[in-house]
Scaffold this active site. Structure first.
Site, PDB file in Angstrom:
ATOM      1  N   CYS A   1      50.910  45.203  35.917  1.00 42.49           N
ATOM      2  CA  CYS A   1      50.042  44.574  34.920  1.00 42.49           C
ATOM      3  C   CYS A   1      49.986  45.413  33.637  1.00 42.49           C
ATOM      4  O   CYS A   1      49.465  46.526  33.637  1.00 42.49           O
ATOM      5  CB  CYS A   1      48.633  44.408  35.497  1.00 42.49           C
ATOM      6  SG  CYS A   1      47.491  43.686  34.308  1.00 42.49           S
TER       7      CYS A   1
ATOM      8  N   LYS B   1      44.870  39.849  47.773  1.00 36.92           N
ATOM      9  CA  LYS B   1      43.774  40.714  47.324  1.00 36.92           C
ATOM     10  C   LYS B   1      42.800  41.047  48.449  1.00 36.92           C
ATOM     11  O   LYS B   1      42.450  40.185  49.242  1.00 36.92           O
ATOM     12  CB  LYS B   1      43.015  40.041  46.185  1.00 36.92           C
ATOM     13  CG  LYS B   1      43.876  39.808  44.976  1.00 36.92           C
ATOM     14  CD  LYS B   1      43.164  38.998  43.930  1.00 36.92           C
ATOM     15  CE  LYS B   1      44.134  38.644  42.821  1.00 36.92           C
ATOM     16  NZ  LYS B   1      43.602  37.672  41.910  1.00 36.92           N
TER      17      LYS B   1
END
Length: 150
Positions: free
Chosen positions: A66, A93
């Site tokens: 990211c 996640k």
């Protein structure tokens, strides 16, 4: 139709098939980089790491892939802030991650304040917070130069 892979190539696939192929490549490429570069990547079912002891030593929740999280990582290092770093798998996640960031995005900073756990997320917000913590500002004092730097 052109697929964006490590080296651009021409695809003879239908658009939907080319898109599936590209997503598959991105998952394999990102997973390979993340696993090779990080000692441990936390996913669903993993234990929650301890929050940073105070705002001067936050827990930094991130991932390798990211660019928004990477700019917070750069800001933390540029300011010389001591922090703990945890990598999360954005495709799987951990449940505890949503307690700190309801959107499940990185970067996220977590620390203890009093008896409570405080979290901050979104890269621009995290960067402004890091900039205000200690030492000289990362941005120039002049408003014009500051605007150009942003």
């Amino acid at each position: 139709m052109q697929c964006l892979t490590a080296a651009p190539v021409r695809c003879q696939l239908a658009p939907a098939a080319a898109a599936r192929q590209q997503r598959s490549f991105c998952r394999r490429y990102t997973a390979g980089r993340t696993m090779a570069a990080a000692a441990e990547v936390l996913a669903a079912g993993s234990a929650e790491p301890a929050a940073g002891p105070d705002r001067q030593h936050p827990l930094f929740i991130t991932t390798w892939s990211c660019p928004y999280a990477q700019r917070t990582w750069i800001a933390l290092n540029a300011k010389g802030i001591e922090y703990s770093k945890v990598f999360v798998d954005l495709m799987n996640k951990p449940e505890w991650f949503f307690q700190h960031n309801e959107y499940g995005r990185v970067p996220t900073l977590v620390w203890k304040e009093g008896g409570d756990t405080t979290s901050l997320y979104e890269s621009l917000v995290c960067n402004e917070f890091v900039n205000d913590l200690q030492g000289p500002s990362l941005l120039p004092e002049d408003p014009t130069q500051r605007g150009r730097a942003r």
